[in-house]
Structures are given as structure tokens and as C-alpha cells.
Design an enzyme around this catalytic site. Structure first.
Site, short mmCIF file in Angstrom:
data_model
loop_
_atom_site.label_atom_id
_atom_site.label_comp_id
_atom_site.label_asym_id
_atom_site.label_seq_id
_atom_site.Cartn_x
_atom_site.Cartn_y
_atom_site.Cartn_z
N LYS A 172 0.87 -1.18 0.00
CA LYS A 172 0.00 0.00 0.00
C LYS A 172 0.91 1.22 0.00
O LYS A 172 1.76 1.36 0.88
CB LYS A 172 -0.85 0.02 1.27
CG LYS A 172 -2.08 -0.83 1.20
CD LYS A 172 -3.06 -0.42 2.28
CE LYS A 172 -4.38 -1.16 2.21
NZ LYS A 172 -4.50 -2.33 1.38
N ASP B 82 -1.36 -1.99 -4.24
CA ASP B 82 -2.79 -1.96 -3.92
C ASP B 82 -3.41 -0.64 -4.36
O ASP B 82 -2.71 0.37 -4.45
CB ASP B 82 -3.00 -2.04 -2.39
CG ASP B 82 -2.77 -3.44 -1.84
OD1 ASP B 82 -2.41 -4.35 -2.60
OD2 ASP B 82 -2.96 -3.60 -0.62
N ARG C 258 -4.20 -6.26 -11.57
CA ARG C 258 -5.09 -7.10 -10.77
C ARG C 258 -6.41 -6.34 -10.67
O ARG C 258 -6.42 -5.21 -10.15
CB ARG C 258 -4.50 -7.30 -9.37
CG ARG C 258 -5.44 -8.05 -8.44
CD ARG C 258 -4.80 -8.27 -7.07
NE ARG C 258 -4.80 -7.05 -6.29
CZ ARG C 258 -3.83 -6.70 -5.45
NH1 ARG C 258 -2.78 -7.46 -5.29
NH2 ARG C 258 -3.92 -5.59 -4.77
N GLY D 149 -13.52 -3.43 -5.50
CA GLY D 149 -13.32 -2.18 -4.74
C GLY D 149 -13.88 -2.33 -3.34
O GLY D 149 -14.99 -2.83 -3.16
N ALA D 150 -13.11 -1.91 -2.34
CA ALA D 150 -13.45 -2.23 -0.95
C ALA D 150 -13.79 -1.00 -0.09
O ALA D 150 -14.04 -1.16 1.10
CB ALA D 150 -12.29 -2.98 -0.30
N THR E 288 -10.94 -11.66 -7.24
CA THR E 288 -12.35 -11.74 -6.83
C THR E 288 -12.68 -13.13 -6.30
O THR E 288 -12.04 -14.11 -6.69
CB THR E 288 -13.30 -11.41 -8.02
OG1 THR E 288 -14.65 -11.47 -7.56
CG2 THR E 288 -13.13 -12.35 -9.19
N HIS E 289 -13.71 -13.20 -5.44
CA HIS E 289 -14.21 -14.49 -4.96
C HIS E 289 -15.54 -14.81 -5.62
O HIS E 289 -16.24 -15.73 -5.20
CB HIS E 289 -14.41 -14.46 -3.43
CG HIS E 289 -13.27 -13.84 -2.71
ND1 HIS E 289 -13.28 -12.53 -2.31
CD2 HIS E 289 -12.07 -14.35 -2.37
CE1 HIS E 289 -12.12 -12.26 -1.73
NE2 HIS E 289 -11.37 -13.34 -1.77
N ARG F 90 -13.20 -4.45 6.81
CA ARG F 90 -13.58 -4.40 5.39
C ARG F 90 -13.98 -5.80 4.89
O ARG F 90 -14.87 -5.94 4.07
CB ARG F 90 -12.44 -3.83 4.53
CG ARG F 90 -12.33 -2.31 4.64
CD ARG F 90 -11.65 -1.70 3.43
NE ARG F 90 -10.26 -2.10 3.34
CZ ARG F 90 -9.26 -1.51 4.00
NH1 ARG F 90 -9.49 -0.47 4.78
NH2 ARG F 90 -8.03 -1.93 3.87
N ARG F 91 -13.35 -6.84 5.44
CA ARG F 91 -13.73 -8.22 5.05
C ARG F 91 -15.15 -8.52 5.55
O ARG F 91 -15.92 -9.18 4.89
CB ARG F 91 -12.77 -9.28 5.62
CG ARG F 91 -11.31 -9.11 5.27
CD ARG F 91 -10.98 -9.34 3.82
NE ARG F 91 -11.29 -8.32 2.87
CZ ARG F 91 -10.57 -7.21 2.58
NH1 ARG F 91 -9.46 -6.96 3.21
NH2 ARG F 91 -10.97 -6.34 1.65
C1 LIG Z 1 -6.30 -10.65 -4.12
C2 LIG Z 1 -7.16 -9.48 -3.76
C3 LIG Z 1 -6.59 -8.22 -3.65
C4 LIG Z 1 -7.39 -7.11 -3.34
N1 LIG Z 1 -6.84 -5.87 -3.34
C5 LIG Z 1 -7.64 -4.78 -3.19
C6 LIG Z 1 -7.14 -3.47 -3.35
O1 LIG Z 1 -5.94 -3.25 -3.59
N2 LIG Z 1 -8.01 -2.43 -3.23
C7 LIG Z 1 -9.35 -2.63 -2.98
O2 LIG Z 1 -10.12 -1.65 -2.93
N3 LIG Z 1 -9.84 -3.87 -2.79
C8 LIG Z 1 -9.04 -4.95 -2.89
N4 LIG Z 1 -9.57 -6.21 -2.74
C9 LIG Z 1 -10.94 -6.36 -2.19
C10 LIG Z 1 -12.00 -6.27 -3.30
O3 LIG Z 1 -12.11 -4.93 -3.76
C11 LIG Z 1 -13.39 -6.71 -2.79
O4 LIG Z 1 -13.78 -5.88 -1.73
C12 LIG Z 1 -13.44 -8.14 -2.31
O5 LIG Z 1 -12.69 -8.98 -3.12
C13 LIG Z 1 -14.91 -8.65 -2.30
O6 LIG Z 1 -15.44 -8.62 -3.57
P1 LIG Z 1 -15.59 -9.91 -4.51
O7 LIG Z 1 -14.96 -9.58 -5.82
O8 LIG Z 1 -15.04 -11.10 -3.85
O9 LIG Z 1 -17.12 -10.03 -4.84
P2 LIG Z 1 -18.42 -10.06 -3.93
O10 LIG Z 1 -19.57 -9.89 -4.86
O11 LIG Z 1 -18.28 -9.12 -2.80
O12 LIG Z 1 -18.41 -11.51 -3.35
C14 LIG Z 1 -18.66 -12.67 -4.15
C15 LIG Z 1 -18.78 -13.86 -3.22
O13 LIG Z 1 -17.51 -14.13 -2.63
C16 LIG Z 1 -17.63 -14.47 -1.26
N5 LIG Z 1 -16.97 -13.41 -0.46
C17 LIG Z 1 -16.59 -12.18 -0.86
N6 LIG Z 1 -15.99 -11.50 0.14
C18 LIG Z 1 -16.02 -12.32 1.21
C19 LIG Z 1 -15.57 -12.20 2.54
N7 LIG Z 1 -14.97 -11.11 2.99
N8 LIG Z 1 -15.78 -13.25 3.39
C20 LIG Z 1 -16.37 -14.38 2.96
N9 LIG Z 1 -16.83 -14.55 1.69
C21 LIG Z 1 -16.65 -13.54 0.83
C22 LIG Z 1 -19.12 -14.54 -0.96
O14 LIG Z 1 -19.53 -15.86 -1.19
C23 LIG Z 1 -19.71 -13.62 -2.01
O15 LIG Z 1 -21.03 -13.94 -2.33
C24 LIG Z 1 -8.78 -7.30 -3.06
C25 LIG Z 1 -9.34 -8.58 -3.16
C26 LIG Z 1 -8.57 -9.65 -3.52
C27 LIG Z 1 -9.22 -11.01 -3.63
#
Ligand SMILES: Cc1cc2nc3c(=O)[nH]c(=O)nc-3n(C[C@H](O)[C@H](O)[C@H](O)COP(=O)(O)OP(=O)(O)OC[C@H]3O[C@@H](n4cnc5c(N)ncnc54)[C@H](O)[C@@H]3O)c2cc1C
Length: 309
Positions: free
Chosen positions: A98, A131, A181, A185-186, A228-229, A290-291
Site C-alpha cells: 500500500k 494496492d 489485478r 473495490g473495498a 475476486t471471490h 472491510r472483510r
Molecule cells: C487478491 C485481492 C486483492 C485485493 N486488493 C484490493 C485493493 O488493492 N483495493 C481494494 O479496494 N480492494 C481490494 N480487494 C478487495 C475487493 O475490492 C473486494 O472488496 C473483495 O474482493 C470482495 O469482492 P468480490 O470480488 O469477492 O465479490 P463479492 O460480490 O463481494 O463476493 C462474491 C462472493 O464471494 C464471497 N466473499 C466475498 N468476500 C467475502 C468475505 N470477505 N468473506 C467471505 N466470503 C466472501 C461470498 O460468497 C460472495 O457472495 C482485493 C481482493 C482480492 C481477492
């Protein structure tokens, strides 16, 4: 944005909560779902276990908005040590930094020097990821990223699909052959700056992802990583990559430690590049909240730990 998500994102910035909540065992118990421990050794142990499953790792040392030059120096030195330890262990682990932790708030030039020192120490085939933080940092972050990329092809940047500006940012970066990557967005952003509805963010993510895959195919993007998850999105993008003739290993997904473990392993067993971001360090409170905000159902884990403890 849901009320719960807004409340949690506000709580992530609250100093009083940070100072108090971190002492409760039920909070610490829940945190352990998302990080293997507070120390670098904990992270290295997790990386070795994940490597046994063909899953790569990226480390991030938790902390934001440090107060003075000496703290920025300490963080930079810590990352230099991390790179040494990774090399000693023979791991392929990368790191993600960061810029506010490297001094962006008080001296972009100093921050740039720290980033350069880290880039010089990294193995040439290993990317140092930057990041993306809240929207008021995007211009400064992209500016430093472009400067770094001119001399160091092994630097990658995170772009956030929820920002209205990201399509333009991506178009401006591609002529420089970046590594990107893409995440949703968080942070808590107003609607003038970021899409508020999940459906809109998801569609934007897919459109940007498509653009990244096209650029990778045309050799205008070194790494196109999907952070993304969202399994449905990952599958849509994987189908697109396969229709475009991508080798499995060129389809890269990065997820956070402890989230969607089955999917992480499935991707790895299919031959895709599956990477887990492992966070560690004692300053985990805002990161952890944030998680929770990303999936308020995670609050059940907090409650379960209240009763377990
Ligand atoms: C490798 C990586 C690097 C990242 N770097 C940054 C960054 O530099 N800046 C930034 O702003 N954000 C960053 N993020 C966070 C990102 O912006 C999202 O806030 C986060 O990934 C949740 O969004 P999602 O794409 O998983 O989709 P979502 O639509 O939020 O989630 C999809 C599904 O994934 C699962 N899931 C998602 N989050 C969680 C959780 N916390 N606990 C349990 N299950 C969950 C759930 O089943 C959900 O239904 C990063 C994320 C990852 C994976």
C-alpha cells in the site's frame, strides 16, 4: 450500498473501535479465519502449505496511513527482509504494498524511492503489486505506478471496477504493458465516484476483465489477474479465456486467504494460476472490518466466537 455495509465501512475507520475491539478474544478468533497469524513466519508457513496444493501466494503486511518518515522506512525495510526470506525458502511468493504505508501522504518522492528499492530487490520474474486505496489516492497511485513501470516491468497495479473512471484508467495504462489485478473495490465511495449497485459493479468488472484478456492476448498486458471471490464472474471470464484460446495457466485468479478455499483448489487442480493473498501483521483491524463489510454474513462467525469464548 446496504446499510450494514456502510456501517461496517464506517467502523473500519473508527479509531476508538480499533483500539478496543482488537483486545477481545472473540474478535481475534474470527480474524484467524482470514489470516494465518500476525507474523511473517505465520505467512511463510501458510505459503508453504498452499504451495503443496499448487496455489501461489502474495504477501501483504497490514497497515495504512503511517505518521512519519521513520515508519515508512520501517515498512520498506520490512518488505526488503520479506523478499530475502522468500528467496531463502525458495518460494515464488510475491508481495503487494500500500503506497500510504510507504509514505504517500507526506512525500510522494520518498514513497517512490521506497517502492524503487523494493522493486530492485525483487526477483525479476516476480511482480510487486501496488494496492489501490480510497478514491482520493487513485491519481497519486497511478502516477507513481507509471513512473515505476518505466524502469521496472515487474510492477503491477490494482484497479477497482466500481470506480466510474477505471475504464479510462485501463485504456491509458495499456500502452505501457502493465500487470493488472482487477478487483471490485473495498472502500466507501459516493455514487458520483463509484457504482453503488452490485449488479452494475459486476457488469463493469466483466467488461473490464474482457478488455484485459484481449490486451493480454495481444501482448499489451503482462499479467491479467482477477482478484475476486465471485465464482460466477470467474467462470464467465474463464469461459471467455478458453474461447479465446488461452492456455489454462494464463488464466489467473487471486483470492484472499480463507475465502472460497474450495474454488482456490479447484482452479489450481485445473491448471489455472490460483493465487492467495496472505495478510499478516498486528494492524489488522480496518482490513478485517472491510472483510466483514464485503459479506455481512461473516458477522455470524464473530457471534459464534462470542459464544465459543
Ligand atoms: C487478491 C485481492 C486483492 C485485493 N486488493 C484490493 C485493493 O488493492 N483495493 C481494494 O479496494 N480492494 C481490494 N480487494 C478487495 C475487493 O475490492 C473486494 O472488496 C473483495 O474482493 C470482495 O469482492 P468480490 O470480488 O469477492 O465479490 P463479492 O460480490 O463481494 O463476493 C462474491 C462472493 O464471494 C464471497 N466473499 C466475498 N468476500 C467475502 C468475505 N470477505 N468473506 C467471505 N466470503 C466472501 C461470498 O460468497 C460472495 O457472495 C482485493 C481482493 C482480492 C481477492
Amino acid at each position: 450500498m446496504s446499510l450494514m455495509r456502510s456501517l461496517l465501512l464506517a467502523a473500519a475507520q473508527n479509531r476508538w473501535l480499533r483500539d478496543h475491539a482488537t483486545h477481545y478474544s472473540f474478535v481475534r478468533g474470527t480474524v484467524s479465519r482470514f489470516m494465518p497469524g500476525e507474523t511473517l513466519d505465520d505467512a511463510l508457513g501458510a505459503a508453504q502449505t498452499l504451495r503443496g496444493k499448487n496455489i501461489g501466494t502474495v504477501f501483504t503486511y497490514l497497515g495504512e496511513n503511517i505518521k512519519d518518515h521513520s515508519e515508512a522506512q520501517q515498512v520498506a525495510e520490512h518488505y526488503l527482509e520479506v523478499l530475502e526470506r522468500i528467496r531463502e525458502k525458495g518460494l515464488q511468493t510475491e508481495i503487494s504494498v500500500k503506497l500510504t504505508q510507504l509514505g504517500l501522504d507526506f512525500s510522494p518522492d520518498l514513497c517512490f524511492e521506497h517502492l524503487k528499492a523494493i522493486l530492485k530487490r525483487a526477483q525479476k520474474d516476480s511482480v510487486i503489486w501496488v494496492d489501490m486505496e480510497a478514491s482520493n489516492y487513485v491519481d497519486a497511485t497511478l502516477d507513481l505506478y507509471r513512473r515505476a513501470l518505466t524502469a521496472h516491468p515487474n510492477v503491477g497495479i490494482c484497479l477497482q471496477a466500481y470506480l466510474h473512471r477505471t475504464k479510462d484508467d485501463l485504456s491509458k495504462l495499456l500502452p505501457l504493458r502493465p500487470s493488472i489485478r482487477l478487483v471490485k473495490g473495498a472502500y466507501n465511495e459516493p455514487p458520483e465516484i463509484a457504482f453503488a449497485r452490485k449488479r452494475d459493479v459486476d457488469e463493469k468488472y466483466f467488461a473490464l476483465g474482457k478488455e484485459m484478456l484481449r490486451a493480454k492476448k495481444e501482448n499489451r498486458c503482462v499479467r491479467a489477474a482477477f482478484g475476486t471471490h465471485d465464482v460466477a464472474l470467474v467462470r464467465r471470464l474463464a469461459d471467455l479465456a478458453s474461447a479465446e484460446g488461452f492456455a489454462k495457466k494464463d488464466f489467473e485468479v487471486q483470492m484472499l486467504y480463507g475465502i472460497q478455499r474450495v474454488e482456490q483448489e479447484r482452479l489450481a487442480s485445473e491448471g489455472c494460476t490460483s493465487i492467495v493473498l496472505v495478510a499478516y501483521g498486528s494492524y489488522w483491524y480496518p482490513w478485517f472490518v472491510r472483510r466483514l463489510a464485503e459479506r455481512p454474513a461473516n458477522l455470524w462467525f464473530v457471534l459464534r466466537n462470542v459464544f465459543a469464548g
